[in-house]
Motif scaffolding. Structure first.
Motif, PDB file in Angstrom:
ATOM      1  N   ASP A   1       0.855  -1.189   0.000  1.00 61.01           N
ATOM      2  CA  ASP A   1       0.000   0.000   0.000  1.00 61.01           C
ATOM      3  C   ASP A   1       0.891   1.239   0.000  1.00 61.01           C
ATOM      4  O   ASP A   1       2.094   1.162   0.242  1.00 61.01           O
ATOM      5  CB  ASP A   1      -0.961  -0.011   1.191  1.00 61.01           C
ATOM      6  CG  ASP A   1      -0.234  -0.020   2.519  1.00 61.01           C
ATOM      7  OD1 ASP A   1       0.365   1.004   2.870  1.00 61.01           O
ATOM      8  OD2 ASP A   1      -0.246  -1.076   3.202  1.00 61.01           O
ATOM      9  N   VAL A   2       0.284   2.395  -0.263  1.00 63.08           N
ATOM     10  CA  VAL A   2       1.044   3.641  -0.412  1.00 63.08           C
ATOM     11  C   VAL A   2       1.809   3.970   0.868  1.00 63.08           C
ATOM     12  O   VAL A   2       2.989   4.328   0.834  1.00 63.08           O
ATOM     13  CB  VAL A   2       0.094   4.811  -0.802  1.00 63.08           C
ATOM     14  CG1 VAL A   2       0.852   6.135  -0.834  1.00 63.08           C
ATOM     15  CG2 VAL A   2      -0.541   4.536  -2.173  1.00 63.08           C
ATOM     16  N   ASP A   3       1.148   3.826   2.011  1.00 62.90           N
ATOM     17  CA  ASP A   3       1.772   4.151   3.303  1.00 62.90           C
ATOM     18  C   ASP A   3       3.058   3.340   3.518  1.00 62.90           C
ATOM     19  O   ASP A   3       4.135   3.895   3.765  1.00 62.90           O
ATOM     20  CB  ASP A   3       0.767   3.865   4.435  1.00 62.90           C
ATOM     21  CG  ASP A   3       1.214   4.452   5.770  1.00 62.90           C
ATOM     22  OD1 ASP A   3       2.189   3.922   6.341  1.00 62.90           O
ATOM     23  OD2 ASP A   3       0.605   5.440   6.227  1.00 62.90           O
ATOM     24  N   THR A   4       2.931   2.032   3.407  1.00 61.03           N
ATOM     25  CA  THR A   4       4.077   1.136   3.621  1.00 61.03           C
ATOM     26  C   THR A   4       5.182   1.427   2.617  1.00 61.03           C
ATOM     27  O   THR A   4       6.366   1.470   2.963  1.00 61.03           O
ATOM     28  CB  THR A   4       3.635  -0.351   3.486  1.00 61.03           C
ATOM     29  OG1 THR A   4       2.519  -0.561   4.335  1.00 61.03           O
ATOM     30  CG2 THR A   4       4.761  -1.300   3.834  1.00 61.03           C
ATOM     31  N   TYR A   5       4.783   1.638   1.368  1.00 60.09           N
ATOM     32  CA  TYR A   5       5.775   1.838   0.306  1.00 60.09           C
ATOM     33  C   TYR A   5       6.614   3.096   0.553  1.00 60.09           C
ATOM     34  O   TYR A   5       7.842   3.066   0.447  1.00 60.09           O
ATOM     35  CB  TYR A   5       5.074   1.920  -1.060  1.00 60.09           C
ATOM     36  CG  TYR A   5       6.049   1.772  -2.207  1.00 60.09           C
ATOM     37  CD1 TYR A   5       6.568   0.536  -2.549  1.00 60.09           C
ATOM     38  CD2 TYR A   5       6.465   2.889  -2.932  1.00 60.09           C
ATOM     39  CE1 TYR A   5       7.484   0.392  -3.582  1.00 60.09           C
ATOM     40  CE2 TYR A   5       7.384   2.764  -3.968  1.00 60.09           C
ATOM     41  CZ  TYR A   5       7.885   1.514  -4.289  1.00 60.09           C
ATOM     42  OH  TYR A   5       8.798   1.373  -5.308  1.00 60.09           O
ATOM     43  N   ILE A   6       5.961   4.208   0.918  1.00 60.37           N
ATOM     44  CA  ILE A   6       6.713   5.448   1.153  1.00 60.37           C
ATOM     45  C   ILE A   6       7.601   5.292   2.394  1.00 60.37           C
ATOM     46  O   ILE A   6       8.757   5.719   2.395  1.00 60.37           O
ATOM     47  CB  ILE A   6       5.784   6.672   1.312  1.00 60.37           C
ATOM     48  CG1 ILE A   6       4.967   6.888   0.030  1.00 60.37           C
ATOM     49  CG2 ILE A   6       6.604   7.936   1.614  1.00 60.37           C
ATOM     50  CD1 ILE A   6       3.969   8.052   0.098  1.00 60.37           C
ATOM     51  N   ARG A   7       7.091   4.650   3.437  1.00 62.28           N
ATOM     52  CA  ARG A   7       7.902   4.463   4.648  1.00 62.28           C
ATOM     53  C   ARG A   7       9.121   3.590   4.354  1.00 62.28           C
ATOM     54  O   ARG A   7      10.207   3.826   4.887  1.00 62.28           O
ATOM     55  CB  ARG A   7       7.063   3.876   5.789  1.00 62.28           C
ATOM     56  CG  ARG A   7       6.189   4.942   6.454  1.00 62.28           C
ATOM     57  CD  ARG A   7       5.525   4.518   7.748  1.00 62.28           C
ATOM     58  NE  ARG A   7       4.492   3.503   7.538  1.00 62.28           N
ATOM     59  CZ  ARG A   7       4.627   2.233   7.864  1.00 62.28           C
ATOM     60  NH1 ARG A   7       5.730   1.805   8.424  1.00 62.28           N
ATOM     61  NH2 ARG A   7       3.645   1.384   7.627  1.00 62.28           N
ATOM     62  N   ASN A   8       8.955   2.610   3.471  1.00 62.16           N
ATOM     63  CA  ASN A   8      10.087   1.766   3.063  1.00 62.16           C
ATOM     64  C   ASN A   8      11.140   2.564   2.295  1.00 62.16           C
ATOM     65  O   ASN A   8      12.342   2.368   2.475  1.00 62.16           O
ATOM     66  CB  ASN A   8       9.609   0.582   2.209  1.00 62.16           C
ATOM     67  CG  ASN A   8       8.921  -0.479   3.047  1.00 62.16           C
ATOM     68  OD1 ASN A   8       9.055  -0.485   4.277  1.00 62.16           O
ATOM     69  ND2 ASN A   8       8.173  -1.358   2.408  1.00 62.16           N
TER      70      ASN A   8
ATOM     71  N   MET B   1      16.498   5.100   2.316  1.00 63.05           N
ATOM     72  CA  MET B   1      17.346   6.292   2.175  1.00 63.05           C
ATOM     73  C   MET B   1      18.159   6.555   3.443  1.00 63.05           C
ATOM     74  O   MET B   1      19.318   6.944   3.373  1.00 63.05           O
ATOM     75  CB  MET B   1      16.485   7.513   1.837  1.00 63.05           C
ATOM     76  CG  MET B   1      16.004   7.497   0.405  1.00 63.05           C
ATOM     77  SD  MET B   1      14.823   8.800   0.070  1.00 63.05           S
ATOM     78  CE  MET B   1      14.686   8.637  -1.714  1.00 63.05           C
ATOM     79  N   ILE B   2      17.529   6.341   4.596  1.00 66.37           N
ATOM     80  CA  ILE B   2      18.254   6.516   5.868  1.00 66.37           C
ATOM     81  C   ILE B   2      19.398   5.506   5.946  1.00 66.37           C
ATOM     82  O   ILE B   2      20.527   5.847   6.306  1.00 66.37           O
ATOM     83  CB  ILE B   2      17.296   6.376   7.075  1.00 66.37           C
ATOM     84  CG1 ILE B   2      16.342   7.584   7.124  1.00 66.37           C
ATOM     85  CG2 ILE B   2      18.076   6.265   8.388  1.00 66.37           C
ATOM     86  CD1 ILE B   2      15.186   7.445   8.086  1.00 66.37           C
ATOM     87  N   ASN B   3      19.117   4.252   5.577  1.00 66.35           N
ATOM     88  CA  ASN B   3      20.155   3.208   5.595  1.00 66.35           C
ATOM     89  C   ASN B   3      21.295   3.514   4.643  1.00 66.35           C
ATOM     90  O   ASN B   3      22.447   3.171   4.895  1.00 66.35           O
ATOM     91  CB  ASN B   3      19.552   1.832   5.255  1.00 66.35           C
ATOM     92  CG  ASN B   3      18.623   1.329   6.343  1.00 66.35           C
ATOM     93  OD1 ASN B   3      18.712   1.793   7.481  1.00 66.35           O
ATOM     94  ND2 ASN B   3      17.723   0.423   6.014  1.00 66.35           N
TER      95      ASN B   3
ATOM     96  N   GLY C   1      19.329  13.877   3.399  1.00 68.57           N
ATOM     97  CA  GLY C   1      18.598  15.003   2.809  1.00 68.57           C
ATOM     98  C   GLY C   1      17.362  14.518   2.070  1.00 68.57           C
ATOM     99  O   GLY C   1      16.253  15.053   2.242  1.00 68.57           O
ATOM    100  N   ASN C   2      17.544  13.447   1.271  1.00 66.34           N
ATOM    101  CA  ASN C   2      16.415  12.870   0.529  1.00 66.34           C
ATOM    102  C   ASN C   2      15.389  12.272   1.487  1.00 66.34           C
ATOM    103  O   ASN C   2      14.187  12.431   1.305  1.00 66.34           O
ATOM    104  CB  ASN C   2      16.907  11.767  -0.426  1.00 66.34           C
ATOM    105  CG  ASN C   2      17.540  12.340  -1.660  1.00 66.34           C
ATOM    106  OD1 ASN C   2      17.330  13.499  -1.983  1.00 66.34           O
ATOM    107  ND2 ASN C   2      18.339  11.560  -2.351  1.00 66.34           N
ATOM    108  N   ALA C   3      15.890  11.592   2.514  1.00 70.94           N
ATOM    109  CA  ALA C   3      14.979  10.975   3.502  1.00 70.94           C
ATOM    110  C   ALA C   3      14.110  12.050   4.157  1.00 70.94           C
ATOM    111  O   ALA C   3      12.907  11.860   4.342  1.00 70.94           O
ATOM    112  CB  ALA C   3      15.789  10.220   4.560  1.00 70.94           C
ATOM    113  N   LYS C   4      14.730  13.190   4.454  1.00 74.05           N
ATOM    114  CA  LYS C   4      13.994  14.284   5.092  1.00 74.05           C
ATOM    115  C   LYS C   4      12.905  14.818   4.152  1.00 74.05           C
ATOM    116  O   LYS C   4      11.766  15.060   4.555  1.00 74.05           O
ATOM    117  CB  LYS C   4      14.982  15.393   5.457  1.00 74.05           C
ATOM    118  CG  LYS C   4      14.403  16.475   6.348  1.00 74.05           C
ATOM    119  CD  LYS C   4      15.494  17.471   6.724  1.00 74.05           C
ATOM    120  CE  LYS C   4      14.939  18.608   7.556  1.00 74.05           C
ATOM    121  NZ  LYS C   4      15.957  19.619   7.850  1.00 74.05           N
TER     122      LYS C   4
END
Length: 211
Positions: free
Chosen positions: A5-12, A17-19, A24-27
């Motif tokens: 779903d959209v929520d899970t996908y964006i959080r992934n 990006m954090i990993n 900057g992109n993650a923010k």
């Protein structure tokens, strides 16, 4: 088919990006996610739910919440990038952005400038601390080197001075920039000259593991 779903996908995406230390992109994607979440409340929806009408409502919601026009454009561009990734990873075939055009919400920021007189006041100001002096010197150096931006200035090394010119590649565009060094710029470089540092200015140092 078990599609994200959209929520899970964006959080992934944000977690990835954090990993990868792309903070900057993650923010930026976190800002986009928070904005979408505030608008939609529930983002646990399939990508197919986000159609042109949904995007128009989201745009209207941002306007009514006094988002700057450039911020609206940025949020929508990040959402478009999410769709592009989702299509690439076979999460969806839906793509509302082929009908919904972002160009109409793109607006160039009006050029902002201060007068030469005010610049001169900053250049001539005597800082009251080492940090104030450094900030004024960096501002002055940027002014005398065609507006070099802070990240490029912070990363300058002695090797960037070639035959009385400043030669560097812009971090943002990877484009090579060559600028003749004016006397005032040379004076500032000499002021911060430090044979124990790679860098021209004391912003970064070999002590810092990352920028």
């Amino acid at each position: 088919e078990n599609k994200s779903d959209v929520d899970t996908y964006i959080r992934n995406i944000i977690e990835l990006m954090i990993n990868e230390k792309r903070l900057g992109n993650a923010k930026s994607y976190t800002h986009c996610y928070n904005s979408l979440k505030t608008f939609a409340v529930n983002l646990c929806i399939p990508f197919t739910d986000i159609d042109v009408a949904w995007l128009k409502k989201y745009e209207q919601w941002m306007k009514s919440n006094h988002y700057a026009i450039n911020t609206i454009g940025t949020r929508l561009r990040h959402l478009r990038a999410v769709f592009n990734r989702a299509i690439e990873s076979k999460q969806t075939t839906a793509y509302p952005f082929s009908s919904y055009k972002l160009s109409k919400v793109n607006q160039q920021t009006a050029k902002r400038a201060i007068s030469k007189h005010d610049i001169q006041k900053i250049v001539n100001y005597k800082g009251k601390s080492d940090m104030e002096c450094l900030v004024i010197d960096l501002f002055t150096f940027s002014y005398f080197t065609a507006g070099i931006n802070f990240i490029d200035m912070a990363m300058l090394e002695r090797s960037n001075i070639v035959d009385g010119q400043l030669v560097y590649y812009r971090k943002k565009t990877k484009k090579q920039i060559i600028i003749p060094l004016q006397d005032k710029a040379v004076e500032i470089i000499k002021k911060y000259s430090n044979e124990h540092s790679l860098y021209l200015f004391p912003v970064l140092s070999s002590f810092h593991k990352t920028e």
